[in-house]
Design a protein around this motif. Structure first.
Motif, PDB file in Angstrom:
ATOM      1  N   GLY A  37       0.809  -1.211   0.000  1.00 43.35           N
ATOM      2  CA  GLY A  37       0.000   0.000   0.000  1.00 43.35           C
ATOM      3  C   GLY A  37       0.840   1.259   0.000  1.00 43.35           C
ATOM      4  O   GLY A  37       0.579   2.214  -0.755  1.00 43.35           O
ATOM      5  N   VAL A  38       1.876   1.281   0.828  1.00 48.38           N
ATOM      6  CA  VAL A  38       2.735   2.467   0.915  1.00 48.38           C
ATOM      7  C   VAL A  38       3.504   2.670  -0.385  1.00 48.38           C
ATOM      8  O   VAL A  38       3.826   3.802  -0.757  1.00 48.38           O
ATOM      9  N   GLY A  39       3.775   1.591  -1.118  1.00 48.12           N
ATOM     10  CA  GLY A  39       4.475   1.705  -2.392  1.00 48.12           C
ATOM     11  C   GLY A  39       3.735   2.593  -3.375  1.00 48.12           C
ATOM     12  O   GLY A  39       4.351   3.387  -4.111  1.00 48.12           O
ATOM     13  N   PHE A  40       2.426   2.497  -3.407  1.00 54.77           N
ATOM     14  CA  PHE A  40       1.635   3.351  -4.291  1.00 54.77           C
ATOM     15  C   PHE A  40       1.686   4.808  -3.835  1.00 54.77           C
ATOM     16  O   PHE A  40       1.656   5.724  -4.659  1.00 54.77           O
ATOM     17  N   VAL A  41       1.765   5.003  -2.534  1.00 56.60           N
ATOM     18  CA  VAL A  41       1.918   6.354  -1.999  1.00 56.60           C
ATOM     19  C   VAL A  41       3.229   6.954  -2.476  1.00 56.60           C
ATOM     20  O   VAL A  41       3.297   8.117  -2.893  1.00 56.60           O
ATOM     21  N   VAL A  42       4.286   6.156  -2.428  1.00 52.30           N
ATOM     22  CA  VAL A  42       5.602   6.603  -2.879  1.00 52.30           C
ATOM     23  C   VAL A  42       5.566   6.996  -4.357  1.00 52.30           C
ATOM     24  O   VAL A  42       6.082   8.052  -4.754  1.00 52.30           O
ATOM     25  N   VAL A  43       4.927   6.163  -5.194  1.00 48.82           N
ATOM     26  CA  VAL A  43       4.832   6.459  -6.623  1.00 48.82           C
ATOM     27  C   VAL A  43       4.011   7.723  -6.853  1.00 48.82           C
ATOM     28  O   VAL A  43       4.378   8.578  -7.679  1.00 48.82           O
ATOM     29  N   ILE A 119       0.513  -1.525 -12.180  1.00 51.52           N
ATOM     30  CA  ILE A 119      -0.771  -1.042 -11.692  1.00 51.52           C
ATOM     31  C   ILE A 119      -0.752   0.473 -11.473  1.00 51.52           C
ATOM     32  O   ILE A 119      -1.769   1.162 -11.678  1.00 51.52           O
ATOM     33  N   SER A 120       0.408   1.012 -11.075  1.00 54.35           N
ATOM     34  CA  SER A 120       0.502   2.450 -10.823  1.00 54.35           C
ATOM     35  C   SER A 120       0.761   3.255 -12.097  1.00 54.35           C
ATOM     36  O   SER A 120       0.945   4.480 -12.040  1.00 54.35           O
ATOM     37  N   TYR A 121       0.764   2.602 -13.242  1.00 52.35           N
ATOM     38  CA  TYR A 121       0.957   3.277 -14.528  1.00 52.35           C
ATOM     39  C   TYR A 121       0.036   4.489 -14.705  1.00 52.35           C
ATOM     40  O   TYR A 121       0.498   5.547 -15.167  1.00 52.35           O
TER      41      TYR A 121
END
Length: 257
Positions: A37-43, A119-121
């Motif tokens: 979850g935090v990875g998407f925040v970082v992106v 997914i974060s594309y």
């Protein structure tokens, strides 16, 4: 725009390598679930500040992603705190034997890094280029995201409360949103990414971001979400009775036969 993509790849890989090192020190690979979850925040944060074009759409897409990612990470951290390594990762560790560290690096941490980047594309794309004005499709996308967030956040809370108060460990959660779907939290997560797709679809190459909600939906339905829990309760008679009357994924009124 290319530089932002390359930068996001570097940031995400470094981020998961750090979590891999922490996991080995703690002997707990399941912390990758918090990292997810935090990875998407970082992106979202990286791709937003990597450009000086702060449009309404970029801010909205980044903000809803940050809200989702932080809530999910907090929920998983709170749920797993003091519980040790999750049973799924324990099974992997036992299966992999002496090669568990190198396999965990590639098949858990690096694999999730790649999936997260795909997914974060939409986040990277929407923050990497000038924007059109806010339109009806954006409003619809935001509404769909809100519906998905409601399903995930509320069903997670309902399940947490149930698990904390039940007296019988064999008892199954069937109330609230769980009365309409056996996996309302997973339905909510997939729905949010379909909402983000609509929010991003009007920008250049926006339609190509449909890969994001497709992948997250397929993963939840056929790989890492629904199948694992369905298998876990395959021998639970109460769950099988619940499954006979309740939709697996898409919420609908239960069969009262």
């Amino acid at each position: 725009m290319v530089n932002i993509f390359y930068g996001a790849v570097a940031v995400v890989l470094a981020y998961f390598i750090i979590f891999f090192i922490i996991a080995q020190l703690k002997n707990d690979n399941s912390i990758v679930d918090v990292a997810w979850g935090v990875g998407f925040v970082v992106v979202a944060i990286y791709s937003l500040i990597a450009t000086d074009d702060y449009s309404l759409r970029s801010i909205v897409v980044s903000s809803v992603t940050i809200i989702w990612g932080l809530r999910l990470a907090y929920h998983i951290l709170k749920r797993n705190w003091g519980q040790g390594e999750d049973f799924r990762y324990q099974q992997m560790r036992e299966k992999w034997g002496d090669n568990q560290m190198i396999r965990a690096f590639f098949r858990v941490f690096m694999l999730q890094a790649v999936i997260l980047l795909i997914i974060s594309y939409p986040l990277i794309l929407v923050n990497a280029q000038p924007q059109l004005d806010w339109g009806l499709l954006d409003s619809l996308g935001l509404l769909i995201w809100l519906v998905g967030f409601f399903f995930e956040a509320v069903s997670d809370k309902q399940l947490s409360n149930f698990l904390a108060t039940r007296n019988d460990k064999e008892e199954i959660m069937t109330d609230g949103l769980w009365n309409y779907s056996r996996h309302p939290n997973y339905f909510g997560e997939a729905t949010m990414w379909w909402g983000i797709f609509l929010l991003v679809s009007s920008v250049d190459l926006g339609l190509t971001t449909i890969i994001s909600p497709i992948i997250i939906t397929l993963l939840l339905l056929f790989v890492s979400g629904v199948p694992l829990l369905e298998k876990k309760y395959a021998d639970n008679k109460r769950y099988q009775e619940y499954a006979e009357r309740t939709n697996k994924f898409f919420p609908w009124f239960p069969d009262e036969k």
